[in-house]
Motif scaffolding. Sequence first.
Motif, PDB file in Angstrom:
ATOM      1  N   ARG A  47     -24.579  16.719  30.415  1.00  0.00           N
ATOM      2  CA  ARG A  47     -23.485  16.780  31.404  1.00  0.00           C
ATOM      3  C   ARG A  47     -23.740  17.900  32.400  1.00  0.00           C
ATOM      4  N   ARG A  50     -27.575  17.120  34.219  1.00  0.00           N
ATOM      5  CA  ARG A  50     -27.854  15.778  34.747  1.00  0.00           C
ATOM      6  C   ARG A  50     -29.362  15.492  34.802  1.00  0.00           C
ATOM      7  N   ASP A  75     -21.000   7.353  27.314  1.00  0.00           N
ATOM      8  CA  ASP A  75     -20.432   8.204  28.360  1.00  0.00           C
ATOM      9  C   ASP A  75     -20.727   7.565  29.720  1.00  0.00           C
ATOM     10  N   ALA A  76     -19.672   7.242  30.435  1.00  0.00           N
ATOM     11  CA  ALA A  76     -19.816   6.512  31.706  1.00  0.00           C
ATOM     12  C   ALA A  76     -20.711   7.257  32.701  1.00  0.00           C
ATOM     13  N   ASP A  77     -20.637   8.579  32.694  1.00  0.00           N
ATOM     14  CA  ASP A  77     -21.416   9.363  33.659  1.00  0.00           C
ATOM     15  C   ASP A  77     -22.885   9.460  33.275  1.00  0.00           C
ATOM     16  N   LEU A  78     -23.148   9.383  31.991  1.00  0.00           N
ATOM     17  CA  LEU A  78     -24.515   9.642  31.522  1.00  0.00           C
ATOM     18  C   LEU A  78     -25.293   8.378  31.160  1.00  0.00           C
ATOM     19  N   ASP A  80     -26.545   5.951  32.494  1.00  0.00           N
ATOM     20  CA  ASP A  80     -27.677   5.451  33.291  1.00  0.00           C
ATOM     21  C   ASP A  80     -28.945   6.297  33.136  1.00  0.00           C
TER      22      ASP A  80
END
Lengths: 125, 549
Positions: A47, A50, A75-78, A80
Amino acid sequence: MLQAMPKKVLIVEDNELNMKLFHDLLDAHGYETIQTREGEKALALAREHRPDLILMDIQLPEVSGLKVTQWIKDDADLKDIPVVAITAFAMKGDEERIREGGCEAYISKPITVKSFLDTVRRFIG
Amino acid sequence: MTTVGHDRRSTAVLALWAAVVVVAVAFDVAVAGAFTRLHAVTLALGGAPLTVLFLSPTNAHGSSLSLLRTLLWSSSAAGLVLLGGIQGWAFSAWFVAPLTAAAAMNRRMELIEAASFSFLAAGVVLALMLSGGAPAGGMGVDVGALPWISAAAVGVFAVGCLRLAKRNPVERSSQSMLDLAPIALLKVSPSGDVQRAAGAYADVFEGLPADPPPRRLEEMFAGLALKDLAGALAAVAESGDPVGYRVDVDGLTMDLRLSRLPDGDVLLAVRDASVDAAHALRLEAERDAAVRGALERTKFFASLTHELRTPLNAVLGFSDAMREKLFGPLPAKYAEYAELINESGRHMLDIVGDVVDASRMEAGGLDLDRSDFDAVDLLKTTVRLVEANAQKKSLTLVFTAPDGEILVHADRRALRQMLLNLLSNAIKFTPEKGRVEAKVRRDGPDLMVEVSDTGVGMNAEELKRLGRPFEQTASGRGAEQRGSGLGLAVVRGLAQLHGGALEAASTPGEGSTIRIRMPVLQPSASGERMDARARMDRIRRVDWSDDAT
């Protein structure tokens, strides 16, 4: 390698020598590394920094690398960020298990320099 | 215990007795020239046993014999009154003797009883004869020649009984057979009277008197066991349906079987199953331990692999980085050392892999993952994997296959590993500029994969030991030709898992040919699939002790 922003690789690996090996290989090819020996810290580091790629040792002392991968993929942010599993397990069914666990690729220990770098390049050029 | 035979003999004893009585009376009537009251009494009492026998629907069953004896004793008492004195007693004994003799076919005690009665009767009759056939008191009956006839009759009867008792080959041989039985056999009345003990009675009821055995079941069984047994006994005596069950008494395990005999008694078979029970427990424990051991060993090897691969990763990785001169040039010697470190590391890695495969196979933990595929294609790509190694030693590497596909139903990974191991061995043991050839073809229902080389070869003794873990030929133990010998063991194990075998031929100094033969061809290719499958199913586990050939 002349890059404005070096690509960042998060290495989750509990063995000191292997950590050094991966770091040295990546460092020599212009990648920046973030290192942790504990799976629990991987999520927070991901987080924070990145990274462009995560190298994940599957056999970690506290929590399995597959579990950590699942946290990342949940985790939606991670989700990808590509995760490449590194494991000394090379038995029948291991690869499927690792792919099902959400890892994009799989490198089996012991690595060869060439295949290791090839795999890394495949994801982050 | 032939109870039917016993019934027949009882009847024969009684018939013999009746005949003796009739003949004796008839003779006495002839001598005396008149039929007296005594003759009538003698006939009535002498015939009574036989009459009762015919009236009884169950024939000479134990209970009717007992009834008969009671009747006879009563009538003997009457005879005593009629004839008077000791003479009457002798006669009464004379009448009871046949009945007890009939019953005694089964019971030693009563045979003795019958014999003593006969003896008593004979003795009294003899005393009468010696006193000159004096008339009996009481009724004042003239007995005439009766004492003589009585003596003869008792004699004939005794001899007849003895002959009958002896002439029982069936009973006698079945008795010895019974005594050979490894179980205790008890003939028990429905009320719990022990009539007879045979077989391994003395062994099973160790510590109890053997001859004679206790008279009651209570003296043999105690507590709950007795309670259950009394219930079972009553049930079997009532219904006639056999019953069998197991009891634990004071740390002993006993198997009990109860079955009703034709005479109304119950045959109780008792087997000491303590040893069995203990044996079964021990076997179970041993099996569990073995399974646990195998699992633990497999687990141990899995973690061992991991523990070895992790440092090997550092060894191979760093030496590889040096070899690749990743961080700039290094002296030629050091580059060579890096190369050697890397090679040794790889060799260790191979051994680790083989150890794991061999241990898993030995533990039966390796399951085949079969699929349908073209063996030619798979093997061709496998040969390519070792091309680089062959080139390093300037070996000629040849792959021969028939045109078209060979469809098989097998484990891909296993087949690839088998050929890989054979090729690695061949390349390892073949001197520079030699030749290594891999061949694949169909042979009946079998797939044949063959690797031949122009290597060091093996002698007969070495061939025999081929494919056993850690058996490497002496000639193969050169500095550059190290190996655990596990590679072939793995090939052999995998071939066996497929229902196949490993065959080998070799000439020392000229080379070896190692062949895998497995019944894995698909029906389209052979038409003999059933045969192949049947063979496959028979051989599931790997047996290291088999010879390779």
